[in-house]
Design a protein around this motif. Structure first.
Motif, mmCIF file in Angstrom:
data_model
loop_
_atom_site.group_PDB
_atom_site.id
_atom_site.type_symbol
_atom_site.label_atom_id
_atom_site.label_comp_id
_atom_site.label_asym_id
_atom_site.label_seq_id
_atom_site.Cartn_x
_atom_site.Cartn_y
_atom_site.Cartn_z
ATOM 1 N N ALA A 119 0.837 -1.206 0.000
ATOM 2 C CA ALA A 119 0.000 0.000 0.000
ATOM 3 C C ALA A 119 0.875 1.260 0.000
ATOM 4 C CB ALA A 119 -0.920 0.009 1.217
ATOM 5 N N LEU A 120 2.180 1.096 0.291
ATOM 6 C CA LEU A 120 3.062 2.268 0.372
ATOM 7 C C LEU A 120 3.983 2.405 -0.829
ATOM 8 C CD1 LEU A 120 4.032 2.065 4.159
ATOM 9 C CD2 LEU A 120 2.267 3.478 3.077
ATOM 10 N N LEU A 121 4.405 1.254 -1.370
ATOM 11 C CA LEU A 121 5.259 1.280 -2.563
ATOM 12 C C LEU A 121 4.752 0.219 -3.533
ATOM 13 C CD1 LEU A 121 8.859 1.639 -1.024
ATOM 14 C CD2 LEU A 121 7.592 3.362 -2.344
ATOM 15 N N PRO A 122 4.862 0.502 -4.839
ATOM 16 C CA PRO A 122 4.351 -0.465 -5.815
ATOM 17 C C PRO A 122 5.104 -1.792 -5.751
ATOM 18 C CG PRO A 122 5.426 1.420 -6.900
ATOM 19 C CD PRO A 122 5.402 1.721 -5.444
ATOM 20 N N LEU A 123 4.372 -2.887 -5.945
ATOM 21 C CA LEU A 123 4.990 -4.213 -5.987
ATOM 22 C C LEU A 123 5.922 -4.295 -7.196
ATOM 23 C CD1 LEU A 123 1.830 -6.472 -5.388
ATOM 24 C CD2 LEU A 123 3.418 -5.559 -3.675
ATOM 25 N N GLY A 169 15.362 7.542 -5.969
ATOM 26 C CA GLY A 169 15.119 8.675 -6.859
ATOM 27 C C GLY A 169 13.662 9.104 -6.885
ATOM 28 N N ASN A 170 12.944 8.813 -5.814
ATOM 29 C CA ASN A 170 11.507 9.116 -5.805
ATOM 30 C C ASN A 170 11.265 10.558 -5.346
ATOM 31 O OD1 ASN A 170 8.754 9.357 -5.164
ATOM 32 N ND2 ASN A 170 8.571 7.137 -4.849
ATOM 33 N N ALA A 171 11.027 11.440 -6.345
ATOM 34 C CA ALA A 171 10.915 12.876 -6.052
ATOM 35 C C ALA A 171 9.620 13.232 -5.322
ATOM 36 C CB ALA A 171 11.013 13.668 -7.353
ATOM 37 N N SER A 172 8.660 12.310 -5.355
ATOM 38 C CA SER A 172 7.395 12.634 -4.675
ATOM 39 C C SER A 172 7.522 12.496 -3.158
ATOM 40 C CB SER A 172 6.253 11.774 -5.218
ATOM 41 O OG SER A 172 6.281 10.493 -4.623
ATOM 42 N N ILE A 173 8.612 11.880 -2.713
ATOM 43 C CA ILE A 173 8.834 11.817 -1.267
ATOM 44 C C ILE A 173 9.713 13.008 -0.876
ATOM 45 C CG2 ILE A 173 9.698 10.434 0.667
ATOM 46 C CD1 ILE A 173 9.336 7.947 -1.109
ATOM 47 N N THR A 174 9.107 13.988 -0.226
ATOM 48 C CA THR A 174 9.855 15.204 0.110
ATOM 49 C C THR A 174 10.384 15.140 1.542
ATOM 50 O OG1 THR A 174 7.737 16.224 0.628
ATOM 51 C CG2 THR A 174 8.676 16.701 -1.539
ATOM 52 N N ALA A 178 9.654 11.240 7.498
ATOM 53 C CA ALA A 178 8.222 10.943 7.661
ATOM 54 C C ALA A 178 7.864 9.672 6.889
ATOM 55 C CB ALA A 178 7.388 12.123 7.176
ATOM 56 N N PHE A 179 8.468 9.511 5.710
ATOM 57 C CA PHE A 179 8.147 8.324 4.921
ATOM 58 C C PHE A 179 8.612 7.048 5.626
ATOM 59 C CE2 PHE A 179 8.982 5.159 1.571
ATOM 60 C CZ PHE A 179 7.682 5.023 1.097
ATOM 61 N N TRP A 180 9.848 7.079 6.160
ATOM 62 C CA TRP A 180 10.329 5.878 6.877
ATOM 63 C C TRP A 180 9.441 5.601 8.095
ATOM 64 C CZ3 TRP A 180 12.560 4.465 2.938
ATOM 65 C CH2 TRP A 180 13.696 5.041 2.372
HETATM 66 C C1 LIG Z 1 7.146 7.132 -4.789
HETATM 67 O O1 LIG Z 1 6.695 7.196 -3.462
HETATM 68 C C2 LIG Z 1 5.308 7.291 -3.255
HETATM 69 C C3 LIG Z 1 5.061 7.358 -1.772
HETATM 70 O O2 LIG Z 1 5.220 8.653 -1.310
HETATM 71 C C4 LIG Z 1 4.606 6.118 -3.882
HETATM 72 O O3 LIG Z 1 3.214 6.272 -3.749
HETATM 73 C C5 LIG Z 1 4.978 6.003 -5.341
HETATM 74 O O4 LIG Z 1 4.386 4.853 -5.888
HETATM 75 C C6 LIG Z 1 6.501 5.930 -5.461
HETATM 76 N N1 LIG Z 1 6.858 5.857 -6.859
HETATM 77 C C7 LIG Z 1 7.564 4.843 -7.369
HETATM 78 C C8 LIG Z 1 7.864 4.926 -8.826
HETATM 79 O O5 LIG Z 1 7.957 3.906 -6.703
#
Ligand SMILES: *[C@@H]1O[C@H](CO)[C@@H](O)[C@H](O)[C@H]1NC(C)=O
Ligand SMILES: *[C@@H]1O[C@H](CO)[C@@H](O)[C@H](O)[C@H]1NC(C)=O
Ligand SMILES: *[C@@H]1O[C@H](CO)[C@@H](O)[C@H](O)[C@H]1NC(C)=O
Ligand SMILES: *[C@@H]1O[C@H](CO)[C@@H](O)[C@H](O)[C@H]1NC(C)=O
Ligand SMILES: *[C@@H]1O[C@H](CO)[C@@H](O)[C@H](O)[C@H]1NC(C)=O
Length: 320
Positions: A119-123, A169-174, A178-180
């Motif tokens: 639910a947090l990272l793609p399989l 390299g996940n830019a959406s995690i700022t 908090a993410f960990w």
């Molecule tokens: C990057 O991280 C977000 C969680 O903040 C996650 O939802 C997203 O799927 C991630 N992207 C990739 C490509 O793993």
């Protein structure tokens, strides 16, 4: 009976009850007969009922199994993420065949390419079983059939290698802190579920020095970012281990710092028999190589790691 003896008897009876309820048992590696494992490619073993190159039993598309499938399942030897056996096989001595025939039975639910929580990272694949679901799988289909008496059972947890790799390299995690923390809360929900269902003695292993793996080590910027991420992940892991201990008085908890161990060996490679620590050899005899491929160590590393972990288990620091 003199009153002092009576008092003593009453006290020991009281303490006896109290210790049965609250106190963790002392840890004795020699009396461990069942080892459960949850994790990723560093830990998975290949089972005849598993997904080839990924698991001991089943996958996300074949999540359930019968007790017969479980008890007839055999470990295929030397079929791990190294060119040979892996650390948990060396540690348990359960290298092939039915775990039932091993002196220490290895029941391994680790799945290659697993993150903590789907639910947090793609399989990685539609068939990947992330850690949280590995525990569900054990609980639903295995826990009733394989024993786990408290004083004879150890559960090993080693996860986060893919989580830290996938998010580099996940830019959406700022806010990585908090993410960990979000990941850990999911991780420890799974640990709690295992614990509440009878797995009470835990070995937690942190994320090793992936900043020095061949896929990253040649790029100083990437390597430094990874190193910082690993420090963040492992620090928050430590905090969650302490918090888990604080709320679970009956837990026996040990840790192994694989990050420090990898760095120690990589800092003095020749002393440990390695002549190449930056490249890799995906080959049958990677003599002298630390790395088997861009992200996984060779069998020799697993063998030495198992020795180091066994030494820790024989003289453990129990988290208080
Ligand atoms: C990057 O991280 C977000 C969680 O903040 C996650 O939802 C997203 O799927 C991630 N992207 C990739 C490509 O793993
Ligand atoms: C398993 O991995 C080995 C080594 O990388 C590869 O040669 C083999 O084709 C893989 N097997 C399957 C079924 O994917
Ligand atoms: C592991 O076993 C599978 C068959 O179960 C096989 O396809 C694969 O090549 C083996 N992998 C290695 C690395 O030997
Ligand atoms: C994570 O998992 C995949 C398998 O899906 C593997 O190929 C990769 O090397 C792993 N490691 C990292 C650091 O992502
Ligand atoms: C390590 O192995 C790689 C891959 O074979 C090679 O390119 C590199 O030169 C080796 N490094 C040393 C120090 O031998």
């Amino acid at each position: 009976m003199p009153p002092s003896t009576l008092l003593y008897a009453a006290l020991t009876a009281l303490l006896g009850v109290a210790s049965a309820v609250h106190k963790p048992h002392a840890f004795d590696w020699d009396s461990i007969r069942y080892v459960y494992a949850f994790g990723d490619s560093y830990t998975f073993v290949q089972g005849t009922a598993g997904h080839a190159n990924f698991s001991f039993i089943g996958d996300a598309l074949h999540f359930s199994f019968t007790v017969e499938q479980l008890l007839n399942n055999q470990i295929i030897p030397k079929n791990t993420s190294s060119e040979g056996s892996n650390w948990i096989e060396f540690l348990t001595g359960c290298l092939e065949g039915s775990p039932l025939d091993c002196k220490k039975e290895l029941w391994n639910f680790a799945f290659a390419g697993s993150d903590i929580d789907g639910a947090l990272l793609p399989l990685h694949h539609d068939f990947t079983i992330p850690l949280t679901n590995q525990v569900t799988q054990w609980l639903t289909y295995a826990s009733k059939f394989i024993p786990h008496p408290a004083s004879e059972t150890l559960t090993a947890w080693w996860i986060g290698i893919n989580d830290t790799g996938d998010t580099l390299g996940n830019a959406s995690i700022t806010d990585f802190k908090a993410f960990w923390a979000t990941e850990m809360s999911s991780y420890f929900k799974a640990v709690q579920m295992a614990h509440d269902n009878g797995l009470r003695t835990h070995l937690f292993i942190n994320v090793p020095a992936e900043d020095r793996s061949p896929s990253i080590v040649g790029d100083p910027t990437k390597s430094a970012t990874m190193k910082a991420h690993l420090l963040g992940f492992n620090t928050i892991l430590d905090q969650h281990i302490s918090a888990f201990k604080a709320t679970n008085a009956d837990a026996t908890i040990m840790t192994f710092d694989s990050n420090a161990w990898f760095n120690k060996v990589l800092d003095s490679p020749l002393q440990h028999g390695f002549t190449n620590i930056t490249g890799f050899c995906t080959c049958a005899e990677p003599a002298g190589f630390f790395w088997y491929n861009a992200g996984h160590p060779t069998e020799r590393v697993h063998r030495l790691l198992a020795k180091a972990i066994e030494a820790e288990l024989r003289n453990p620091t129990i988290c208080e």
